[in-house]
Motif scaffolding. Structure first.
Motif, PDB file in Angstrom:
ATOM      1  N   LEU A  50       0.819  -1.213   0.000  1.00 44.28           N
ATOM      2  CA  LEU A  50       0.000   0.000   0.000  1.00 44.28           C
ATOM      3  C   LEU A  50       0.852   1.263   0.000  1.00 44.28           C
ATOM      4  O   LEU A  50       0.338   2.358  -0.238  1.00 44.28           O
ATOM      5  CB  LEU A  50      -0.936   0.004   1.218  1.00 44.28           C
ATOM      6  CG  LEU A  50      -1.878  -1.189   1.326  1.00 44.28           C
ATOM      7  CD1 LEU A  50      -2.721  -1.082   2.592  1.00 44.28           C
ATOM      8  CD2 LEU A  50      -2.772  -1.312   0.097  1.00 44.28           C
ATOM      9  N   GLU A  51       2.134   1.129   0.309  1.00 45.62           N
ATOM     10  CA  GLU A  51       3.119   2.196   0.212  1.00 45.62           C
ATOM     11  C   GLU A  51       4.311   1.661  -0.576  1.00 45.62           C
ATOM     12  O   GLU A  51       4.554   0.448  -0.602  1.00 45.62           O
ATOM     13  CB  GLU A  51       3.596   2.648   1.601  1.00 45.62           C
ATOM     14  CG  GLU A  51       2.515   3.139   2.526  1.00 45.62           C
ATOM     15  CD  GLU A  51       1.974   4.492   2.124  1.00 45.62           C
ATOM     16  OE1 GLU A  51       2.624   5.184   1.309  1.00 45.62           O
ATOM     17  OE2 GLU A  51       0.888   4.850   2.615  1.00 45.62           O
ATOM     18  N   VAL A  60       7.775 -10.680  -0.584  1.00 40.42           N
ATOM     19  CA  VAL A  60       6.898 -11.665   0.036  1.00 40.42           C
ATOM     20  C   VAL A  60       7.031 -12.951  -0.770  1.00 40.42           C
ATOM     21  O   VAL A  60       6.628 -12.995  -1.944  1.00 40.42           O
ATOM     22  CB  VAL A  60       5.438 -11.185   0.071  1.00 40.42           C
ATOM     23  CG1 VAL A  60       4.541 -12.247   0.701  1.00 40.42           C
ATOM     24  CG2 VAL A  60       5.316  -9.864   0.823  1.00 40.42           C
ATOM     25  N   ASP A  61       7.651 -13.954  -0.171  1.00 43.33           N
ATOM     26  CA  ASP A  61       7.958 -15.193  -0.890  1.00 43.33           C
ATOM     27  C   ASP A  61       8.678 -14.903  -2.203  1.00 43.33           C
ATOM     28  O   ASP A  61       8.400 -15.514  -3.244  1.00 43.33           O
ATOM     29  CB  ASP A  61       6.687 -16.007  -1.160  1.00 43.33           C
ATOM     30  CG  ASP A  61       6.101 -16.591   0.118  1.00 43.33           C
ATOM     31  OD1 ASP A  61       6.873 -16.825   1.070  1.00 43.33           O
ATOM     32  OD2 ASP A  61       4.874 -16.794   0.168  1.00 43.33           O
ATOM     33  N   GLY A  62       9.599 -13.943  -2.154  1.00 43.36           N
ATOM     34  CA  GLY A  62      10.427 -13.621  -3.305  1.00 43.36           C
ATOM     35  C   GLY A  62       9.829 -12.630  -4.269  1.00 43.36           C
ATOM     36  O   GLY A  62      10.510 -12.174  -5.198  1.00 43.36           O
ATOM     37  N   ASP A  63       8.557 -12.260  -4.085  1.00 43.43           N
ATOM     38  CA  ASP A  63       7.884 -11.343  -4.999  1.00 43.43           C
ATOM     39  C   ASP A  63       7.688  -9.964  -4.370  1.00 43.43           C
ATOM     40  O   ASP A  63       7.556  -9.845  -3.143  1.00 43.43           O
ATOM     41  CB  ASP A  63       6.504 -11.886  -5.377  1.00 43.43           C
ATOM     42  CG  ASP A  63       6.585 -13.158  -6.200  1.00 43.43           C
ATOM     43  OD1 ASP A  63       7.498 -13.257  -7.038  1.00 43.43           O
ATOM     44  OD2 ASP A  63       5.728 -14.042  -5.997  1.00 43.43           O
ATOM     45  N   PRO A  64       7.628  -8.908  -5.187  1.00 41.87           N
ATOM     46  CA  PRO A  64       7.237  -7.606  -4.651  1.00 41.87           C
ATOM     47  C   PRO A  64       5.840  -7.681  -4.032  1.00 41.87           C
ATOM     48  O   PRO A  64       5.007  -8.482  -4.478  1.00 41.87           O
ATOM     49  CB  PRO A  64       7.246  -6.700  -5.896  1.00 41.87           C
ATOM     50  CG  PRO A  64       8.124  -7.398  -6.886  1.00 41.87           C
ATOM     51  CD  PRO A  64       7.926  -8.863  -6.631  1.00 41.87           C
ATOM     52  N   ALA A  68       2.200 -10.063  -4.738  1.00 43.85           N
ATOM     53  CA  ALA A  68       1.537 -10.891  -3.727  1.00 43.85           C
ATOM     54  C   ALA A  68       0.114 -10.401  -3.476  1.00 43.85           C
ATOM     55  O   ALA A  68      -0.813 -11.205  -3.293  1.00 43.85           O
ATOM     56  CB  ALA A  68       2.342 -10.880  -2.430  1.00 43.85           C
ATOM     57  N   GLN A  69      -0.069  -9.090  -3.477  1.00 43.54           N
ATOM     58  CA  GLN A  69      -1.409  -8.536  -3.255  1.00 43.54           C
ATOM     59  C   GLN A  69      -2.338  -8.892  -4.412  1.00 43.54           C
ATOM     60  O   GLN A  69      -3.491  -9.280  -4.198  1.00 43.54           O
ATOM     61  CB  GLN A  69      -1.314  -7.014  -3.094  1.00 43.54           C
ATOM     62  CG  GLN A  69      -2.621  -6.364  -2.714  1.00 43.54           C
ATOM     63  CD  GLN A  69      -2.520  -4.857  -2.706  1.00 43.54           C
ATOM     64  OE1 GLN A  69      -3.373  -4.185  -3.274  1.00 43.54           O
ATOM     65  NE2 GLN A  69      -1.494  -4.304  -2.092  1.00 43.54           N
TER      66      GLN A  69
END
Length: 261
Positions: A50-51, A60-64, A68-69
């Motif tokens: 969100l920022e 997050v688990d290797g991803d931006p 992941a969102q």
């Protein structure tokens, strides 16, 4: 796994977070505690995509976080329950899953409401529910989404002390059953100790703690100044509050806050 590395976040000339690094393991319950305006909400929002980082990175688990969102791997529970007032409790629980393009599981949603103490309130609308009941719906909604990570920003902040304690026990039970990774922001040191496997202490005095807050001056940017492994047995219930080990852990975390201040 959540990997935060050398993260700094600025709003114009104001730096809200400075050089924050932390790893959070899958299935870990991590609490983040600190005074108002120290940047802990900014940290949570940046983990959630969100920022955006000014410098450094979050994975997050290797991803931006944005990836992941978009994959519905991140669930949010805010202090404001953000329930849709025209929808029933059951419809609110299934709503996010529908929005993410996933097939809702009505029976699973009913089971979640029942396990959060809302059996019989499936057809009630938010105006018919107490504050604690609304937060239970919001938590059930985040779990029903199927997200691997739950990001919780002061979800019990507006509840009375007794209800907060009850909700704390409830969220721990749901966490044991679903084993999500949880990052939980709070102002309350006892709450942070009671809930967490690990407690991060954030200190600083930025003028804002998010993009919607007006700048009100200058201050030290938020940093993680201490972290504590919470060596209390699980499962935990209200009986932990009276233990010597709980009292010592609370005193250690408070000491870190006051020493930095």
């Amino acid at each position: 796994m959540i990997d935060v590395r050398n993260l700094s976040v600025s709003y114009g000339d104001l730096r809200a977070l400075d050089d924050v690094s932390v790893d959070i393991a899958d299935g870990e319950f991590v609490t983040v505690v600190g005074p108002s305006g120290c940047g802990k909400t900014t940290l949570l929002r940046t983990i959630g995509g969100l920022e955006s980082p000014t410098t450094g990175r979050v994975r997050v688990d290797g991803d931006p976080p944005e990836v992941a969102q978009s994959d519905a791997r991140l669930g949010f529970v805010f202090q404001d329950h953000t329930l849709l007032p025209w929808k029933t409790a059951l419809e609110n629980v299934t709503f996010l899953r529908r929005m993410a393009g996933k097939e809702p599981d009505s029976e699973g949603a009913r089971d979640l409401l029942a396990t959060t103490g809302l059996d019989g309130f499936e057809d009630a609308r938010p105006a018919e529910l107490s504050g604690g009941m609304k937060q239970r719906v919001a938590i059930a909604r985040a779990i029903h989404l199927g997200a691997d990570v739950l990001l919780m920003d002061e979800p019990f902040g507006e509840l009375d002390e007794i209800t907060r304690d009850e909700m704390g026990v409830e969220i721990l039970r749901l966490w044991r059953e679903n084993r999500k990774t949880v990052v939980f922001v709070t102002h309350s040191v006892p709450e942070a100790v009671f809930l967490g496997d690990r407690c991060l202490v954030v200190s600083g005095a930025p003028a804002v703690d998010g993009p919607t807050s007006p700048a009100s001056g200058t201050g030290a940017p938020g940093r993680i100044v201490a972290e504590f492994d919470i060596d209390l047995p699980r499962p935990r219930d209200e009986s932990v509050f009276g233990s010597e080990a709980f009292g010592r852990a609370v005193a250690e975390v408070r000491g870190a806050l006051h020493d930095d201040a």
